[in-house]
Design an enzyme around this catalytic site. Structure first.
Site, PDB file in Angstrom:
ATOM      1  N   ARG A   1       7.179  -5.364   4.827  1.00 45.72           N
ATOM      2  CA  ARG A   1       7.402  -4.268   3.878  1.00 45.72           C
ATOM      3  C   ARG A   1       8.870  -3.836   3.833  1.00 45.72           C
ATOM      4  O   ARG A   1       9.155  -2.668   3.578  1.00 45.72           O
ATOM      5  CB  ARG A   1       6.513  -3.068   4.199  1.00 45.72           C
ATOM      6  CG  ARG A   1       5.019  -3.351   4.098  1.00 45.72           C
ATOM      7  CD  ARG A   1       4.620  -3.568   2.654  1.00 45.72           C
ATOM      8  NE  ARG A   1       3.184  -3.649   2.494  1.00 45.72           N
ATOM      9  CZ  ARG A   1       2.411  -2.622   2.215  1.00 45.72           C
ATOM     10  NH1 ARG A   1       2.928  -1.430   2.048  1.00 45.72           N
ATOM     11  NH2 ARG A   1       1.130  -2.786   2.074  1.00 45.72           N
TER      12      ARG A   1
ATOM     13  N   ARG B   1       9.363   1.032  -0.031  1.00 46.02           N
ATOM     14  CA  ARG B   1       9.741   2.423  -0.319  1.00 46.02           C
ATOM     15  C   ARG B   1      10.857   3.028   0.493  1.00 46.02           C
ATOM     16  O   ARG B   1      11.377   4.062   0.123  1.00 46.02           O
ATOM     17  CB  ARG B   1       8.505   3.305  -0.105  1.00 46.02           C
ATOM     18  CG  ARG B   1       7.370   2.925  -0.953  1.00 46.02           C
ATOM     19  CD  ARG B   1       6.097   3.392  -0.336  1.00 46.02           C
ATOM     20  NE  ARG B   1       5.873   2.711   0.934  1.00 46.02           N
ATOM     21  CZ  ARG B   1       4.835   2.941   1.716  1.00 46.02           C
ATOM     22  NH1 ARG B   1       3.972   3.843   1.374  1.00 46.02           N
ATOM     23  NH2 ARG B   1       4.687   2.286   2.833  1.00 46.02           N
TER      24      ARG B   1
ATOM     25  N   ARG C   1      11.504   2.297  -8.827  1.00 49.78           N
ATOM     26  CA  ARG C   1      10.112   2.767  -8.908  1.00 49.78           C
ATOM     27  C   ARG C   1       9.952   4.018  -9.774  1.00 49.78           C
ATOM     28  O   ARG C   1       8.860   4.276 -10.292  1.00 49.78           O
ATOM     29  CB  ARG C   1       9.580   3.061  -7.496  1.00 49.78           C
ATOM     30  CG  ARG C   1       8.866   1.920  -6.831  1.00 49.78           C
ATOM     31  CD  ARG C   1       7.509   1.613  -7.451  1.00 49.78           C
ATOM     32  NE  ARG C   1       6.437   2.429  -6.894  1.00 49.78           N
ATOM     33  CZ  ARG C   1       5.706   3.277  -7.565  1.00 49.78           C
ATOM     34  NH1 ARG C   1       5.924   3.449  -8.842  1.00 49.78           N
ATOM     35  NH2 ARG C   1       4.743   3.941  -6.981  1.00 49.78           N
TER      36      ARG C   1
ATOM     37  N   ASP D   1       1.994  -8.011  -4.190  1.00 50.96           N
ATOM     38  CA  ASP D   1       0.994  -7.320  -3.382  1.00 50.96           C
ATOM     39  C   ASP D   1      -0.173  -8.280  -3.181  1.00 50.96           C
ATOM     40  O   ASP D   1      -0.429  -9.132  -4.051  1.00 50.96           O
ATOM     41  CB  ASP D   1       0.513  -6.032  -4.062  1.00 50.96           C
ATOM     42  CG  ASP D   1      -0.257  -5.159  -3.080  1.00 50.96           C
ATOM     43  OD1 ASP D   1       0.377  -4.356  -2.377  1.00 50.96           O
ATOM     44  OD2 ASP D   1      -1.497  -5.311  -2.989  1.00 50.96           O
TER      45      ASP D   1
ATOM     46  N   TYR E   1     -11.333  -5.133   0.821  1.00 48.31           N
ATOM     47  CA  TYR E   1     -10.989  -4.242  -0.304  1.00 48.31           C
ATOM     48  C   TYR E   1     -12.010  -4.376  -1.431  1.00 48.31           C
ATOM     49  O   TYR E   1     -12.422  -3.390  -2.043  1.00 48.31           O
ATOM     50  CB  TYR E   1      -9.589  -4.548  -0.844  1.00 48.31           C
ATOM     51  CG  TYR E   1      -8.493  -3.984   0.040  1.00 48.31           C
ATOM     52  CD1 TYR E   1      -8.311  -2.610   0.165  1.00 48.31           C
ATOM     53  CD2 TYR E   1      -7.649  -4.817   0.754  1.00 48.31           C
ATOM     54  CE1 TYR E   1      -7.327  -2.093   0.983  1.00 48.31           C
ATOM     55  CE2 TYR E   1      -6.652  -4.302   1.579  1.00 48.31           C
ATOM     56  CZ  TYR E   1      -6.499  -2.940   1.682  1.00 48.31           C
ATOM     57  OH  TYR E   1      -5.533  -2.416   2.489  1.00 48.31           O
TER      58      TYR E   1
HETATM   59  O1  CP3 Z   1       8.495  -5.995   1.626  1.00 52.40           O
HETATM   60  C1  CP3 Z   1       7.585  -5.703   0.836  1.00 52.40           C
HETATM   61  O2  CP3 Z   1       7.244  -4.532   0.566  1.00 52.40           O
HETATM   62  C2  CP3 Z   1       6.935  -6.880   0.184  1.00 52.40           C
HETATM   63  C3  CP3 Z   1       5.906  -6.582  -0.790  1.00 52.40           C
HETATM   64  C4  CP3 Z   1       4.511  -6.223  -0.317  1.00 52.40           C
HETATM   65  C5  CP3 Z   1       3.753  -5.153  -0.872  1.00 52.40           C
HETATM   66  N1  CP3 Z   1       2.483  -5.226  -0.384  1.00 52.40           N
HETATM   67  C6  CP3 Z   1       4.241  -4.172  -1.882  1.00 52.40           C
HETATM   68  C7  CP3 Z   1       3.648  -2.814  -1.864  1.00 52.40           C
HETATM   69  C8  CP3 Z   1       3.689  -6.889   0.599  1.00 52.40           C
HETATM   70  C9  CP3 Z   1       4.021  -8.057   1.528  1.00 52.40           C
HETATM   71  C10 CP3 Z   1       2.409  -6.249   0.542  1.00 52.40           C
HETATM   72  C11 CP3 Z   1       1.236  -6.734   1.311  1.00 52.40           C
HETATM   73  C12 CP3 Z   1       0.030  -5.898   1.359  1.00 52.40           C
HETATM   74  N2  CP3 Z   1      -0.502  -5.072   0.390  1.00 52.40           N
HETATM   75  C13 CP3 Z   1      -0.875  -5.889   2.456  1.00 52.40           C
HETATM   76  C14 CP3 Z   1      -0.725  -6.720   3.702  1.00 52.40           C
HETATM   77  C15 CP3 Z   1       0.265  -6.148   4.650  1.00 52.40           C
HETATM   78  C16 CP3 Z   1      -0.155  -4.904   5.344  1.00 52.40           C
HETATM   79  O3  CP3 Z   1       0.590  -3.913   5.208  1.00 52.40           O
HETATM   80  O4  CP3 Z   1      -1.183  -4.917   6.028  1.00 52.40           O
HETATM   81  C17 CP3 Z   1      -1.907  -4.982   2.155  1.00 52.40           C
HETATM   82  C18 CP3 Z   1      -3.075  -4.618   3.049  1.00 52.40           C
HETATM   83  C19 CP3 Z   1      -1.668  -4.478   0.832  1.00 52.40           C
HETATM   84  C20 CP3 Z   1      -2.503  -3.534   0.053  1.00 52.40           C
HETATM   85  C21 CP3 Z   1      -1.757  -2.295  -0.252  1.00 52.40           C
HETATM   86  N3  CP3 Z   1      -0.789  -2.171  -1.235  1.00 52.40           N
HETATM   87  C22 CP3 Z   1      -1.874  -1.024   0.372  1.00 52.40           C
HETATM   88  C23 CP3 Z   1      -2.829  -0.710   1.516  1.00 52.40           C
HETATM   89  C24 CP3 Z   1      -0.958  -0.157  -0.272  1.00 52.40           C
HETATM   90  C25 CP3 Z   1      -0.787   1.331  -0.063  1.00 52.40           C
HETATM   91  C26 CP3 Z   1      -0.299   1.712   1.250  1.00 52.40           C
HETATM   92  C27 CP3 Z   1       1.181   1.628   1.311  1.00 52.40           C
HETATM   93  O5  CP3 Z   1       1.683   0.970   2.222  1.00 52.40           O
HETATM   94  O6  CP3 Z   1       1.827   2.274   0.478  1.00 52.40           O
HETATM   95  C28 CP3 Z   1      -0.253  -0.901  -1.237  1.00 52.40           C
HETATM   96  C29 CP3 Z   1       0.833  -0.419  -2.101  1.00 52.40           C
HETATM   97  C30 CP3 Z   1       2.142  -1.134  -1.972  1.00 52.40           C
HETATM   98  N4  CP3 Z   1       2.311  -2.494  -1.950  1.00 52.40           N
HETATM   99  C31 CP3 Z   1       3.424  -0.538  -1.883  1.00 52.40           C
HETATM  100  C32 CP3 Z   1       4.370  -1.579  -1.840  1.00 52.40           C
HETATM  101  C33 CP3 Z   1       5.856  -1.465  -1.800  1.00 52.40           C
HETATM  102  C34 CP3 Z   1       3.701   0.970  -1.823  1.00 52.40           C
HETATM  103  C35 CP3 Z   1       3.532   1.663  -3.115  1.00 52.40           C
HETATM  104  C36 CP3 Z   1       4.673   1.594  -4.085  1.00 52.40           C
HETATM  105  O7  CP3 Z   1       5.854   1.390  -3.736  1.00 52.40           O
HETATM  106  O8  CP3 Z   1       4.362   1.777  -5.251  1.00 52.40           O
END
Ligand code: CP3
Length: 347
Positions: free
Chosen positions: A23, A27, A36, A72, A149
């Protein structure tokens, strides 16, 4: 080409320990937050120009040794016919959760070239932008984590509905896992074809299972994906959290690099996995909320435990938290790179 990360994936000697963060593109970076403000996360993923910009940011700002595609794990599910939204601070919420055989059978096949052309285009563009400064990691969700999910319909702590379906309705479970495994294999293959240098299988929630259940209900499907990509000649990272009880089973499922969280000492995890694979992870993401002296002491602890053994990639045990100070992360990257060379630097 900065190939420290890829060398460590192959357990070859490196000039400094490679470091990247799960990640890392998200954010906590003000530059990301600015983008964003105008675009939601799915729109960024679908816009190759924005996606390449966001994926490259951590290499430019933090000096990390690998970039990960900004996407994602839910994104490819849209093409399978799943309707969902990513709710701010909550996560993915599914419109019609999977409950029975009919809903599992209704998932479409995935044709990445026609279903997800924007991701493949974004990979090509990101590779060009990176220009050898760091390799690019592609990824997907593992069948179990995606299934959780799809069945729960929203993030959960106990995975009770997922387990209930798994125990009560094996035919639906097999159908769902089989479809997800096939779709994710196609997806990762297409990412490799488009140019990613490594892939990561995110099984974020597999740690909620007993070894017996993992072996019976999950291992065969993750194994199919990882085995299928064995001859693709890119390193395969197998990720989970809370998987200290599953290391042997996860290794059996496959992978070249195993990602562990903070609940197990990294040296113990590596010893159990065996030194014929690489390891990544281990730093508790919450440590990055402390001051830099504390952060460095925890990083040093991990680096001492891995003893400079070839095949260690420095990373967090799970994703970067939103309110981490960027300058501390920059300092940590420098610290990891210089670890073992401090005396030379000071003199
Ligand atoms: O470096 C990075 O951020 C790469 C991009 C990336 C995202 N999601 C973008 C994202 C990656 C590698 C993921 C993987 C992901 N997504 C996983 C596996 C990794 C882990 O953390 O276990 C999972 C379970 C998800 C599902 C998901 N997407 C969740 C649970 C959430 C909300 C919780 C959170 O961390 O905010 C998201 C939203 C999400 N995916 C965000 C980002 C940057 C945050 C919201 C946003 O910026 O709009």
């Amino acid at each position: 080409m900065n190939d420290r990360f890829l060398k460590a994936c192959k357990r070859q000697p490196v000039d400094a320990t490679p470091v990247w963060f799960m990640r890392q593109a998200g954010r906590f970076l003000p530059e990301y937050r600015k983008i964003r403000e105008k675009h939601d996360i799915i729109s960024i993923c679908k816009n190759p120009e924005l996606c390449a910009t966001v994926s490259t940011l951590p290499v430019e700002i933090l000096g990390v040794d690998a970039a990960i595609m900004f996407a994602d794990i839910m994104l490819p599910l849209e093409a399978l016919g799943v309707k969902f939204v990513i709710k701010e601070t909550v996560g993915p919420v599914i419109e019609n959760p999977i409950q029975d055989l009919r809903s599992a059978q209704s998932l479409s096949d995935l044709e990445p070239k026609s279903d997800l052309p924007f991701i493949l285009e974004a990979i090509e563009l990101t590779k060009k932008r990176l220009d050898g400064r760091a390799p690019l990691i592609g990824f997907c969700g593992a069948p179990f984590t995606l299934a959780s999910y799809l069945i729960e319909g929203q993030p959960t702590r106990d995975f009770v509905n997922t387990k209930a379906l798994m125990y009560r309705d094996p035919e639906t479970w097999r159908t769902l896992m089989d479809r997800l495994a096939t779709a994710m294999t196609n997806y990762l293959r297409s990412q490799i074809h488009a140019g990613v240098d490594a892939i990561q299988l995110f099984d974020s929630w597999a740690g909620c299972l007993s070894p017996e259940d993992y072996r019976q209900y999950v291992l065969p499907y993750s194994e199919r994906i990882l085995k299928d990509l064995e001859n693709a000649e890119v390193p395969r990272i197998h990720f989970g959290t809370g998987t200290g009880n599953l290391l042997e089973e996860m290794k059996e499922a496959g992978g070249d690099v195993f990602s562990v969280d903070w609940r197990i000492p990294i040296d113990e995890a590596w010893q159990r996995l065996g030194y014929d694979v690489s390891v990544q992870g281990n730093l508790d993401p919450a440590v990055l909320l402390a001051d830099i002296t504390f952060i460095k002491s925890r990083a040093a602890n991990i680096l001492k435990r891995t003893c400079g053994r070839a095949g260690h990639i420095f990373n967090l045990g799970h994703g970067m938290l939103p309110n981490v100070a960027v300058e501390n992360v920059v300092e940590l990257v420098r610290y990891v790179h210089n670890f073992g060379h401090e005396s030379e630097i000071q003199s």
